[in-house]
Design a protein around this motif. Structure first.
Motif, PDB file in Angstrom:
ATOM      1  N   GLU B  37       0.759  -1.299   0.044  1.00 29.99           N
ATOM      2  CA  GLU B  37      -0.147   0.087   0.041  1.00 29.99           C
ATOM      3  C   GLU B  37       0.989   1.265   0.133  1.00 29.99           C
ATOM      4  O   GLU B  37       0.614   2.064  -0.833  1.00 29.99           O
ATOM      5  CB  GLU B  37      -0.938  -0.059   1.198  1.00 29.99           C
ATOM      6  N   THR B 159      -0.905  -5.619   2.091  1.00 27.59           N
ATOM      7  CA  THR B 159      -1.819  -4.710   2.693  1.00 27.59           C
ATOM      8  C   THR B 159      -2.034  -3.884   1.286  1.00 27.59           C
ATOM      9  O   THR B 159      -1.677  -3.358   0.770  1.00 27.59           O
ATOM     10  CB  THR B 159      -1.202  -3.602   3.468  1.00 27.59           C
ATOM     11  N   ILE B 160      -3.687  -3.825   1.187  1.00 26.29           N
ATOM     12  CA  ILE B 160      -4.045  -3.075  -0.121  1.00 26.29           C
ATOM     13  C   ILE B 160      -5.509  -2.453   0.617  1.00 26.29           C
ATOM     14  O   ILE B 160      -6.250  -3.144   1.147  1.00 26.29           O
ATOM     15  CB  ILE B 160      -4.515  -3.783  -1.144  1.00 26.29           C
ATOM     16  N   TRP B 161      -5.469  -1.080   0.423  1.00 19.91           N
ATOM     17  CA  TRP B 161      -6.755  -0.286   0.748  1.00 19.91           C
ATOM     18  C   TRP B 161      -6.991  -0.646   2.152  1.00 19.91           C
ATOM     19  O   TRP B 161      -8.001  -0.816   2.603  1.00 19.91           O
ATOM     20  CB  TRP B 161      -7.648  -0.493   0.107  1.00 19.91           C
TER      21      TRP B 161
END
Lengths: 197, 201
Positions: B37, B159-161
């Motif tokens: 991210e 980890t995304i958004w």
């Protein structure tokens, strides 16, 4: 000569254009940024200090003019009483300002809680002021109208080992908060009265 | 300048992908790629600055006097970086908190200045736009992939958004070295090596 003038003119126009653009963007985002900071940085600190409040202290904040600056005050209704107010102060740390959120009981002038909000201290050393609750908890129940000094300076505050400058900054911020509080107490009390209705 | 606009765009994705091929702009590459991210966020901010500054520099290339061109570039770039910083504070505050000082430091990212100097100042708007976009997306991809490798090995997650996906289960003992600063160098080195291996064939 001609080239000289052209350089000056181009740079001037470019700079003023950039200044104008930045001012516009800043104006457009100012309120939004303040809200975001309240939500993500100051919100948790306020919640921590005004534990058990039945209202939303962030939504119920009020502003008081102190000279040129406007200060935010956050009210927490705890057990139906509105005698606890949280507000901000800052002190000079090792690198830049340390932002503090201080909760105060208006009836007793005693500190309810202190939280470090924004800082840029050395991670793992000065940053303990924020991450180690032991450091800030020593201020709870002390009288805010007081001068705060770290022990090496002949005061009463236990400094974080290796981070005397940071501890000194927090103490300075608290002393500052005492001065603000003393000055604005009548106005705060006034605002709180209107709150009870 | 016989290259087409499409070629100007695609060169940034592979041929001249910034941190791996040009080995430029390493400061943010090493510092913020702890998670996917962060890497992508940083890449997107840089892309915005690159595209905007490339367009403006290209527009003004006949007006800006040669002797003060660097000063003009820096004014333009610094303006857009501050715009990004303010917008991020207003709309993506948690990400701003994580990237911190590295957002204002885009000003001194040599990719941005390099593109203005080497490309936008000599080319018309459309190719400059394509160049900025290509290099920016390449930069984002590079940061994202390095972030993914480091996070996956160092923490076993992606980890995304703001949602952390535990890709590798609890059996995985995280190799935390990879998310620390030295791990960034090792990770970057390995990826450079891989790129060269693939490229040399």
């Amino acid at each position: 000569m001609n080239e000289m003038i052209k350089m000056v003119v181009v740079l001037t126009i470019l700079s003023s254009f950039s200044g104008g653009l930045l001012a516009t963007v800043r104006n457009g985002t100012k309120d939004k940024i303040e809200n975001q900071q309240l939500q993500f940085v100051k919100g948790p600190a306020i919640e921590n200090i005004l534990q058990g409040a039945s209202n939303d202290p962030v939504a119920d904040r009020f502003k008081i003019k102190d000279g040129d600056v406007e200060r935010n005050f956050f009210v927490g209704i705890i057990d139906g009483k509105t005698n606890i107010v949280a507000f901000e102060s800052e002190g000079k740390g090792f690198s830049g300002d340390i932002g503090l959120m201080i909760g105060i009981n208006l009836d007793t002038d005693k500190i309810v809680g202190v939280n470090v909000t924004t800082h840029s201290e050395t991670p793992g050393v000065g940053s303990k002021a924020k991450s180690d609750p032991k450091f800030v908890s020593q201020f709870t129940n002390l009288n805010l109208i007081n001068e705060f000094k770290v022990k090496p300076d002949g005061g009463q505050v236990d400094a974080i080992s290796g981070a005397t400058v940071t501890s000194r900054g927090v103490s300075m911020g608290l002393t500052q908060a005492g001065i603000i509080y003393k000055k604005l107490k009548p106005q705060i009390a006034e605002q709180l009265k209107s709150f009870k209705k | 300048m016989a290259k087409s606009i499409v070629q100007e765009f695609t060169k940034g994705l592979w041929e001249e992908i910034p941190p791996f091929r040009l080995v430029l702009g390493l400061c943010p590459v090493l510092a913020v790629t702890k998670t996917v991210e962060n890497g992508i966020g940083m890449g997107m901010a840089t892309t915005f600055v690159l595209v905007c500054s490339n367009i403006l520099v290209s527009l003004l290339r006949n007006i800006i006097p040669n002797k003060v061109r660097i000063a003009c570039f820096i004014i333009i770039i610094a303006t857009f970086v501050t715009v990004v910083e303010l917008l991020m504070q207003a709309y993506a505050y948690p990400l701003f908190l994580k990237l911190g000082i590295f957002i204002p430091l885009i000003v001194v990212n040599c990719i941005v200045l390099g593109r203005s100097e080497a490309f936008a100042f000599k080319n018309p708007i459309l190719p400059s736009l394509a160049d900025g976009l290509g290099i920016g997306i390449g930069f984002t991809l590079a940061l994202g992939s390095l972030g993914a490798v480091r996070e996956l090995i160092g923490n076993g997650t992606l980890t995304i958004w703001e949602t952390t996906i535990p890709v590798l289960g609890s059996w995985y003992q995280p190799f935390t070295f990879m998310v620390e600063a030295p791990g960034a160098f090792v990770g970057l080195g390995l990826m450079l090596c891989l790129m060269n291996l693939v490229g040399s064939k």
